[in-house]
Design a protein around this motif. Structure first.
Motif, PDB file in Angstrom:
ATOM      1  N   GLY A   1      81.403 137.942  -7.594  1.00 52.36           N
ATOM      2  CA  GLY A   1      80.272 137.182  -7.984  1.00 52.36           C
ATOM      3  C   GLY A   1      80.476 136.187  -9.151  1.00 52.36           C
ATOM      4  O   GLY A   1      80.057 135.091  -9.370  1.00 52.36           O
ATOM      5  N   SER A   2      81.188 137.139 -10.296  1.00 51.01           N
ATOM      6  CA  SER A   2      81.636 135.926 -11.527  1.00 51.01           C
ATOM      7  C   SER A   2      82.651 134.965 -11.159  1.00 51.01           C
ATOM      8  O   SER A   2      82.169 133.861 -11.812  1.00 51.01           O
ATOM      9  CB  SER A   2      82.026 137.019 -12.521  1.00 51.01           C
ATOM     10  N   VAL A   3      83.466 135.096 -10.401  1.00 54.55           N
ATOM     11  CA  VAL A   3      84.389 134.103  -9.763  1.00 54.55           C
ATOM     12  C   VAL A   3      83.439 132.871  -9.085  1.00 54.55           C
ATOM     13  O   VAL A   3      83.790 131.614  -9.251  1.00 54.55           O
ATOM     14  CB  VAL A   3      85.387 134.831  -9.125  1.00 54.55           C
ATOM     15  N   LEU A   4      82.538 133.214  -8.370  1.00 51.90           N
ATOM     16  CA  LEU A   4      81.564 132.436  -7.694  1.00 51.90           C
ATOM     17  C   LEU A   4      81.186 131.274  -8.803  1.00 51.90           C
ATOM     18  O   LEU A   4      80.955 130.219  -8.625  1.00 51.90           O
ATOM     19  CB  LEU A   4      80.562 133.003  -6.859  1.00 51.90           C
TER      20      LEU A   4
ATOM     21  N   VAL B   1      82.644 117.034 -11.828  1.00 50.57           N
ATOM     22  CA  VAL B   1      81.907 115.768 -11.271  1.00 50.57           C
ATOM     23  C   VAL B   1      81.247 115.150 -12.315  1.00 50.57           C
ATOM     24  O   VAL B   1      81.256 113.997 -12.542  1.00 50.57           O
ATOM     25  CB  VAL B   1      81.065 116.132 -10.193  1.00 50.57           C
ATOM     26  N   LYS B   2      80.493 115.882 -13.266  1.00 50.79           N
ATOM     27  CA  LYS B   2      79.628 115.606 -14.186  1.00 50.79           C
ATOM     28  C   LYS B   2      80.279 114.842 -15.457  1.00 50.79           C
ATOM     29  O   LYS B   2      80.145 113.566 -15.953  1.00 50.79           O
ATOM     30  CB  LYS B   2      78.830 116.364 -14.782  1.00 50.79           C
ATOM     31  N   GLU B   3      81.013 115.687 -16.035  1.00 51.15           N
ATOM     32  CA  GLU B   3      81.609 115.502 -17.297  1.00 51.15           C
ATOM     33  C   GLU B   3      83.261 114.494 -17.143  1.00 51.15           C
ATOM     34  O   GLU B   3      83.422 113.592 -17.905  1.00 51.15           O
ATOM     35  CB  GLU B   3      82.177 116.588 -18.058  1.00 51.15           C
ATOM     36  N   LEU B   4      83.868 114.769 -16.086  1.00 50.86           N
ATOM     37  CA  LEU B   4      85.033 114.099 -15.834  1.00 50.86           C
ATOM     38  C   LEU B   4      84.948 112.820 -14.882  1.00 50.86           C
ATOM     39  O   LEU B   4      86.184 112.110 -14.825  1.00 50.86           O
ATOM     40  CB  LEU B   4      86.154 114.912 -15.391  1.00 50.86           C
ATOM     41  N   GLY B   5      83.823 112.752 -14.423  1.00 52.71           N
ATOM     42  CA  GLY B   5      83.748 111.605 -13.315  1.00 52.71           C
ATOM     43  C   GLY B   5      84.639 111.876 -11.993  1.00 52.71           C
ATOM     44  O   GLY B   5      84.802 110.769 -11.512  1.00 52.71           O
ATOM     45  N   MET B   6      84.718 112.941 -11.719  1.00 52.50           N
ATOM     46  CA  MET B   6      85.726 113.139 -10.412  1.00 52.50           C
ATOM     47  C   MET B   6      84.758 112.996  -9.228  1.00 52.50           C
ATOM     48  O   MET B   6      83.506 113.021  -9.241  1.00 52.50           O
ATOM     49  CB  MET B   6      86.315 114.676 -10.460  1.00 52.50           C
ATOM     50  N   PRO B   7      85.292 112.408  -8.200  1.00 51.78           N
ATOM     51  CA  PRO B   7      84.638 112.387  -6.903  1.00 51.78           C
ATOM     52  C   PRO B   7      84.162 113.937  -6.526  1.00 51.78           C
ATOM     53  O   PRO B   7      84.840 114.876  -7.063  1.00 51.78           O
ATOM     54  CB  PRO B   7      85.513 111.993  -5.981  1.00 51.78           C
ATOM     55  N   VAL B   8      83.158 113.943  -5.869  1.00 46.94           N
ATOM     56  CA  VAL B   8      82.564 115.126  -5.461  1.00 46.94           C
ATOM     57  C   VAL B   8      83.499 116.085  -4.670  1.00 46.94           C
ATOM     58  O   VAL B   8      83.736 117.336  -4.980  1.00 46.94           O
ATOM     59  CB  VAL B   8      81.282 115.017  -4.650  1.00 46.94           C
ATOM     60  N   PRO B   9      84.190 115.583  -3.753  1.00 46.06           N
ATOM     61  CA  PRO B   9      85.210 116.357  -3.049  1.00 46.06           C
ATOM     62  C   PRO B   9      86.356 117.010  -4.088  1.00 46.06           C
ATOM     63  O   PRO B   9      87.087 118.096  -3.999  1.00 46.06           O
ATOM     64  CB  PRO B   9      86.009 115.633  -1.820  1.00 46.06           C
ATOM     65  N   VAL B  10      86.904 116.061  -4.711  1.00 45.55           N
ATOM     66  CA  VAL B  10      88.028 116.471  -5.904  1.00 45.55           C
ATOM     67  C   VAL B  10      87.483 117.698  -6.782  1.00 45.55           C
ATOM     68  O   VAL B  10      88.204 118.519  -7.208  1.00 45.55           O
ATOM     69  CB  VAL B  10      88.447 115.206  -6.605  1.00 45.55           C
ATOM     70  N   GLY B  11      86.334 117.287  -7.336  1.00 52.13           N
ATOM     71  CA  GLY B  11      85.499 118.440  -8.239  1.00 52.13           C
ATOM     72  C   GLY B  11      85.386 119.663  -7.338  1.00 52.13           C
ATOM     73  O   GLY B  11      85.574 120.865  -8.038  1.00 52.13           O
ATOM     74  N   MET B  12      84.917 119.659  -5.912  1.00 59.28           N
ATOM     75  CA  MET B  12      84.855 121.055  -5.453  1.00 59.28           C
ATOM     76  C   MET B  12      86.137 121.773  -5.063  1.00 59.28           C
ATOM     77  O   MET B  12      86.377 122.851  -5.167  1.00 59.28           O
ATOM     78  CB  MET B  12      83.903 120.777  -4.287  1.00 59.28           C
ATOM     79  N   ALA B  13      87.001 120.722  -4.886  1.00 60.82           N
ATOM     80  CA  ALA B  13      88.559 121.358  -4.810  1.00 60.82           C
ATOM     81  C   ALA B  13      89.010 122.210  -5.947  1.00 60.82           C
ATOM     82  O   ALA B  13      89.757 123.073  -5.994  1.00 60.82           O
ATOM     83  CB  ALA B  13      89.523 120.074  -4.204  1.00 60.82           C
TER      84      ALA B  13
ATOM     85  N   LEU C   1      84.789 128.588  -2.965  1.00 57.29           N
ATOM     86  CA  LEU C   1      84.235 127.908  -1.834  1.00 57.29           C
ATOM     87  C   LEU C   1      82.756 128.326  -2.010  1.00 57.29           C
ATOM     88  O   LEU C   1      81.788 127.355  -1.852  1.00 57.29           O
ATOM     89  CB  LEU C   1      84.947 128.286  -0.434  1.00 57.29           C
ATOM     90  N   THR C   2      82.312 129.941  -1.816  1.00 56.80           N
ATOM     91  CA  THR C   2      80.951 129.918  -1.928  1.00 56.80           C
ATOM     92  C   THR C   2      80.104 129.528  -3.240  1.00 56.80           C
ATOM     93  O   THR C   2      78.990 128.994  -3.017  1.00 56.80           O
ATOM     94  CB  THR C   2      80.887 131.488  -1.952  1.00 56.80           C
ATOM     95  N   GLY C   3      80.905 129.539  -4.160  1.00 54.22           N
ATOM     96  CA  GLY C   3      80.332 129.115  -5.619  1.00 54.22           C
ATOM     97  C   GLY C   3      80.058 127.296  -5.319  1.00 54.22           C
ATOM     98  O   GLY C   3      78.783 126.993  -5.827  1.00 54.22           O
ATOM     99  N   CYS C   4      80.855 126.739  -4.840  1.00 55.78           N
ATOM    100  CA  CYS C   4      80.537 125.221  -4.630  1.00 55.78           C
ATOM    101  C   CYS C   4      79.563 124.824  -3.581  1.00 55.78           C
ATOM    102  O   CYS C   4      78.618 124.195  -3.900  1.00 55.78           O
ATOM    103  CB  CYS C   4      81.981 124.583  -3.985  1.00 55.78           C
ATOM    104  N   VAL C   5      79.465 125.859  -2.536  1.00 55.70           N
ATOM    105  CA  VAL C   5      78.320 125.490  -1.509  1.00 55.70           C
ATOM    106  C   VAL C   5      76.945 125.932  -2.102  1.00 55.70           C
ATOM    107  O   VAL C   5      76.088 125.242  -2.001  1.00 55.70           O
ATOM    108  CB  VAL C   5      78.557 126.656  -0.344  1.00 55.70           C
ATOM    109  N   LEU C   6      76.849 127.172  -2.992  1.00 53.34           N
ATOM    110  CA  LEU C   6      75.701 127.659  -3.775  1.00 53.34           C
ATOM    111  C   LEU C   6      75.373 126.591  -4.622  1.00 53.34           C
ATOM    112  O   LEU C   6      74.107 126.356  -4.640  1.00 53.34           O
ATOM    113  CB  LEU C   6      75.940 129.020  -4.201  1.00 53.34           C
ATOM    114  N   MET C   7      76.088 126.163  -5.440  1.00 49.85           N
ATOM    115  CA  MET C   7      75.649 125.195  -6.524  1.00 49.85           C
ATOM    116  C   MET C   7      75.375 123.742  -5.720  1.00 49.85           C
ATOM    117  O   MET C   7      74.580 123.127  -6.426  1.00 49.85           O
ATOM    118  CB  MET C   7      76.961 125.011  -7.638  1.00 49.85           C
ATOM    119  N   SER C   8      76.108 123.637  -4.608  1.00 50.04           N
ATOM    120  CA  SER C   8      75.622 122.293  -4.062  1.00 50.04           C
ATOM    121  C   SER C   8      74.109 122.389  -3.236  1.00 50.04           C
ATOM    122  O   SER C   8      73.349 121.490  -3.312  1.00 50.04           O
ATOM    123  CB  SER C   8      76.771 122.071  -2.801  1.00 50.04           C
TER     124      SER C   8
END
Length: 347
Positions: A88-91, A102-114, A257-264
């Motif tokens: 849960g915390s790692v998520l 994505v927001k602070e470093l300007g990464m593309p969304v796929p790179v940020g999620m990776a 991965l679950t964290g990225c999906v949930l935040m998305s």
């Protein structure tokens, strides 16, 4: 000369009673979970007219994805005889890292999620190393990671949500395949078919891949061997450390991965997200037949367990049951399933 006395007829041999094999127990537990799932569907269909609809079915499937993805990782860890309380915390940490990238470093969304997924994998690797190299009990090791990951997530965000991520960040969590929209006579769009959400497709693909890994690969056989008898596995040439580390890395990766999906889905990264999710993950595995002593468990059973929890929550919500009462009911379900698991192991 008299004949020797005849020998008494031999008593028929009595075949020893044989108990159920592990596979038979596994199938029995899985069918019990499936039966419970069908009963829940029947009961909630009768108590709520909106329950048995395509739209609600897709909603349930979308809600179940987080439990199922975490449950898949938890299943592999529990099969080896371990436990992972940190997912849960790692998520939360992984989702926050992806959002900040994505927001602070300007990464593309796929790179940020990776980057977020790699963060989860790194946390899982640390768990595995602490368990195998430092030889700490898995409960203590992952409890420490639970506190560390949550603290880091709160620290790097200042305990505030990361918002303003843009529509592209929400595509993975909110997009759907085969979505059909028609334009009505009033000029407004009408959703003819909500489509299959991308997270559901992702969940099905990962469940299939991990199931094949457990059942058709050497690594999968080694995971079961370690959980059944770690010393016998070591003497048979299994690299126990590597196998155990792999399961924790897999659990951490799926948490990321679950964290990225949930935040998305939320299009906002919440550092407080994922609280108590680890208990849902463990519960879904146990309900589906995974034994807490290790050596027994299937991904299909965990998927059934995840849907039992998801449908139970959805149906209770539709019937106006309070969130507090839902916690009591789900807690009782967990206690009952663990008790059944203990009885099965004693026999």
């Amino acid at each position: 000369m008299t004949d020797p006395p005849a020998r008494p007829p031999a008593e028929p041999a009595i075949a020893p009673r044989r108990g159920l094999t592990d596979r038979q127990k596994d199938i029995l537990q899985k069918f019990a979970a499936l039966g419970s799932l069908l009963v829940l569907i029947l009961v909630f269909s009768l108590t709520s007219g909106a329950f048995f609809t395509v739209s609600n079915g897709m909603t349930i499937a979308l809600q179940v994805t987080s439990i199922a993805l975490l449950g898949i990782g938890a299943t592999c860890v529990i099969i080896t005889g371990g436990i992972d309380l940190s997912v849960g915390s790692v998520l939360a940490l992984s989702g926050v890292v992806a959002a900040l990238g994505v927001k602070e470093l300007g990464m593309p969304v796929p790179v940020g999620m990776a980057l977020g997924i790699l963060t989860g994998a790194a946390c899982g690797l640390l768990n595995g190393l602490v368990v195998t190299v430092m030889r700490l009990p898995p409960f203590i090791a992952t409890l420490g990671m639970m506190l560390i990951a949550r603290g880091v997530a709160l620290q790097i965000t200042g305990a505030r949500a990361v918002s303003g991520l843009g529509e592209s960040f929400g595509e993975l969590g909110n997009g759907a395949l085969f979505r059909m929209v028609t334009i009505g006579d009033d000029g407004f769009p009408n959703v003819a078919f909500p489509g299959i959400p991308y997270p559901v497709i992702l969940m099905a693909a990962i469940a299939l891949a991990v199931s094949l890994m457990l059942n058709r690969s050497v690594l999968g056989r080694h995971i079961y061997a370690v959980g059944s008898n770690v010393e016998a596995a070591r003497l048979s040439g299994v690299n126990v450390r590597r196998v155990v580390c792999f399961t924790y890395v897999l659990s951490g990766t799926l948490a990321g991965l679950t964290g990225c999906v949930l935040m998305s889905r939320l299009v906002t990264a919440q550092p407080n997200e994922g609280v108590m999710y680890e208990l849902d993950a463990i519960a879904s595995a146990v309900i589906g037949g995974t034994s807490l002593i290790g050596g027994v468990g299937t991904i299909s059973g965990t998927a059934i367990g995840a849907f039992v929890i998801g449908i139970l929550r959805n149906g209770l919500n539709m019937n106006g049951v309070s969130a507090f009462t839902q916690q009591i009911i789900i807690g009782l379900v967990i206690l009952l399933t663990v008790w059944i698991d203990q009885l099965r192991n004693r026999r």
